[in-house]
Design a protein around this motif. Structure first.
Motif, short mmCIF file in Angstrom:
data_model
loop_
_atom_site.label_atom_id
_atom_site.label_comp_id
_atom_site.label_asym_id
_atom_site.label_seq_id
_atom_site.Cartn_x
_atom_site.Cartn_y
_atom_site.Cartn_z
N ILE A 130 0.83 -1.21 0.00
CA ILE A 130 0.00 0.00 0.00
C ILE A 130 0.87 1.26 0.00
O ILE A 130 0.57 2.24 -0.68
CB ILE A 130 -0.97 0.00 1.20
N LYS A 131 1.96 1.22 0.75
CA LYS A 131 2.87 2.37 0.75
C LYS A 131 3.44 2.61 -0.64
O LYS A 131 3.59 3.77 -1.07
CB LYS A 131 3.99 2.15 1.77
N SER A 132 3.75 1.55 -1.36
CA SER A 132 4.24 1.70 -2.74
C SER A 132 3.17 2.32 -3.63
O SER A 132 3.47 3.16 -4.47
CB SER A 132 4.68 0.34 -3.29
N GLU A 133 1.92 1.88 -3.44
CA GLU A 133 0.83 2.45 -4.25
C GLU A 133 0.60 3.91 -3.90
O GLU A 133 0.26 4.72 -4.78
CB GLU A 133 -0.44 1.62 -4.06
N LEU A 134 0.76 4.26 -2.63
CA LEU A 134 0.64 5.66 -2.24
C LEU A 134 1.71 6.51 -2.93
O LEU A 134 1.43 7.62 -3.39
CB LEU A 134 0.76 5.81 -0.73
N ARG A 135 2.92 5.97 -3.02
CA ARG A 135 4.00 6.71 -3.70
C ARG A 135 3.67 6.92 -5.18
O ARG A 135 3.94 7.99 -5.74
CB ARG A 135 5.31 5.95 -3.55
N GLU A 136 3.10 5.91 -5.81
CA GLU A 136 2.73 6.05 -7.21
C GLU A 136 1.63 7.10 -7.37
O GLU A 136 1.66 7.92 -8.29
CB GLU A 136 2.26 4.70 -7.78
N PHE A 137 0.66 7.07 -6.49
CA PHE A 137 -0.41 8.07 -6.48
C PHE A 137 0.16 9.47 -6.31
O PHE A 137 -0.21 10.41 -7.03
CB PHE A 137 -1.39 7.72 -5.36
N GLN A 138 1.08 9.62 -5.36
CA GLN A 138 1.71 10.92 -5.15
C GLN A 138 2.48 11.37 -6.38
O GLN A 138 2.48 12.55 -6.74
CB GLN A 138 2.66 10.85 -3.95
N GLY A 139 3.16 10.43 -7.03
CA GLY A 139 3.93 10.78 -8.22
C GLY A 139 3.06 11.32 -9.32
O GLY A 139 3.43 12.28 -10.02
N VAL A 140 1.88 10.74 -9.50
CA VAL A 140 0.96 11.23 -10.54
C VAL A 140 0.44 12.62 -10.17
O VAL A 140 0.33 13.49 -11.04
CB VAL A 140 -0.21 10.24 -10.73
N LEU A 141 0.14 12.83 -8.90
CA LEU A 141 -0.27 14.17 -8.46
C LEU A 141 0.80 15.20 -8.80
O LEU A 141 0.50 16.30 -9.29
CB LEU A 141 -0.54 14.18 -6.96
N LEU A 142 2.07 14.85 -8.56
CA LEU A 142 3.16 15.77 -8.86
C LEU A 142 3.31 16.00 -10.36
O LEU A 142 3.57 17.13 -10.79
CB LEU A 142 4.47 15.25 -8.27
N ASP A 143 3.15 14.94 -11.14
CA ASP A 143 3.26 15.09 -12.59
C ASP A 143 2.25 16.11 -13.11
O ASP A 143 2.57 16.96 -13.95
CB ASP A 143 3.02 13.74 -13.28
#
Length: 461
Positions: A130-143
């Motif tokens: 889940i922490k890895s998925e949160l990081r991916e979600f955050q990365g898309v927000l930043l993009d």
């Protein structure tokens, strides 16, 4: 009647078939099988390490358990309700493979500490995912945010237009929520990662076991200091469900905004076909099913948290059968959070597009720059409360006249107060309204760019 295989000779007959089905947990705790095998291998190694069984017997047990793992992965081992639970299913199959040595695997262990160990191993693994998925979600927000630093969007309080903000600033608010979620899961993980193995049924064991040895083999940070607590504690599961509920709160808030933004009333975003559905009767419809489902699924995670609290609130020490009810809600919450994070990440990455022209029009068609008029006067020595009241008056008269503040002539401004000058128009332009908010953490473009750099550094660690 079912065969009497799992219980001692204390029982004269087998369970009634309906009670056996009611009592069984194999239909859902099979989810734990790989973790049960891993925990049992560590336990077998410890039994051999301490001399409770021979090294050869330990090797046989470890090899047999590994064979079961491969059989399960190849779908050759699929126990049914007659096994009652995953732990008995594994032990029974192990005995079929290695003979009577398999009956030694449960030496110095109870199902109570066994299931507690399995659940912690499972949840530790799922938290990392889940922490890895949160990081991916955050990365898309930043993009997305990096593309829209200077795109403006109306900011709201009470769902009423308040002040314009940078769209990147708005998205970074969700980044920060996800960051707290990521950190919170790390806190929970530390309390998940404590081993109850060796606590026995409730009082420990008479065998000379080495609990630290198994904890080390299983990469636990510590062991439970009290055997009663070790077998009955589900605080770690409740804490996870709290953290999961907050993740869903944050996803649901964003989902609600996407639903609003995609409506004809807002028209801030366009939903792409890959992440929207149509109506069975209205051909013009494009429905925001992804955010609506995320918003709806939030309730089931909340429900699992409430159920777990109710299960635990009246249990006397130590283990009680009620605790069998901890798993389905926990498993479902894990799966719901993971699926919702994945769906929202896909939606953001490839399922919607911000309508920048519409957003530009939106921030130019309201009175969300009124505070900046008051700030303009306050910066020129007018007490803020006096300035606030003056601006309230001009907003009222402008609405009555069908004008926006930008439409007022300079003479009208100066009739309101002599401190107004020609630079008032620049001061109340939406872009300047946003740029001027340059306090730390504000929506000013300089601050937003700093925040983006800090956010990138955070997820790069």
């Amino acid at each position: 009647m079912t065969k009497k295989e799992t219980w001692s000779q204390r029982f004269e007959s087998a369970l009634h078939p309906a009670i056996a089905r009611f009592n069984a947990s194999i239909s859902f705790d099979i989810e734990l099988i790989e973790y049960d095998l891993t925990g049992s291998q560590a336990h077998a190694k410890m039994l051999a390490h301490t001399g409770i069984i021979s090294p050869e017997e330990g090797e046989q047990l470890v090899a047999g358990l590994e064979q079961i793992r491969q059989e399960y992965r190849q779908r050759k081992f699929q126990p049914g309700v007659d096994a009652e639970d995953v732990h008995f299913a594994v032990e029974r199959r192990l005995t079929e493979i290695v003979g009577d040595v398999g009956k030694k695997v449960h030496t110095a262990r109870s199902r109570n500490d066994q299931v507690g160990t399995d659940t912690r191993l499972y949840l530790r693994d799922q938290i990392q995912q889940i922490k890895s998925e949160l990081r991916e979600f955050q990365g898309v927000l930043l993009d997305i945010a990096e593309k829209h630093v200077e795109t403006l969007i109306p900011g709201y309080t009470h769902l009423q237009r308040a002040q314009p903000v940078s769209l990147a600033h708005h998205l970074l608010a969700y980044f920060q929520m996800a960051q707290r979620d990521w950190e919170r899961l790390g806190d929970v993980s530390r309390r998940v990662n404590i081993s109850p193995l060796g606590c026995g049924a409730l009082a420990g064991t008479t065998f000379p076991i080495d609990r630290h040895y198994t904890a080390k083999l299983l990469n636990f940070d510590d062991i439970y200091a009290n055997s009663l607590d070790g077998v009955s504690d589900r605080d770690f599961a409740i804490e996870f469900l709290c953290a999961a509920s907050l993740i869903m709160v944050h996803l649901s808030r964003l989902a609600e905004e996407v639903i609003l933004w995609s409506s004809e009333e807002f028209r801030f975003v366009t939903l792409k076909d890959s992440c929207a559905t149509g109506s069975s009767i209205m051909p013009q419809k494009k429905n925001p099913d992804v955010p609506e489902l995320v918003r709806g699924k939030t309730g089931r995670v909340f429900g699992h948290l409430q159920a777990m609290l109710v299960i635990m609130k009246g249990l006397p020490l130590a283990y009680n059968k009620d605790l069998q009810e901890d798993k389905e809600g926990l498993f479902d919450s894990v799966n719901t959070v993971k699926a919702s994070l994945e769906a929202m990440t896909i939606l953001l990455r490839e399922g919607l597009e911000f309508r920048t022209q519409r957003l530009a029009e939106a921030v130019a068609e309201d009175f969300s720059n009124a505070t900046d008029v008051a700030d303009y006067l306050a910066a020129r020595g007018v007490p803020f409360r006096e300035a606030y009241n003056l601006v309230g008056k001009v907003v009222k008269t402008s609405i009555a006249a069908g004008k926006l503040l930008k439409d007022l002539k300079l003479e009208e401004w100066q009739q309101l107060h002599p401190a107004f000058a020609a630079d008032i128009y620049e001061a109340i332009s939406p872009r300047q309204v946003v740029a001027a908010r340059n306090s730390h953490g504000g929506t000013g473009f300089v601050q937003v760019n700093k925040a983006l750099i800090a956010a990138r550094a955070e997820i790069a660690q």
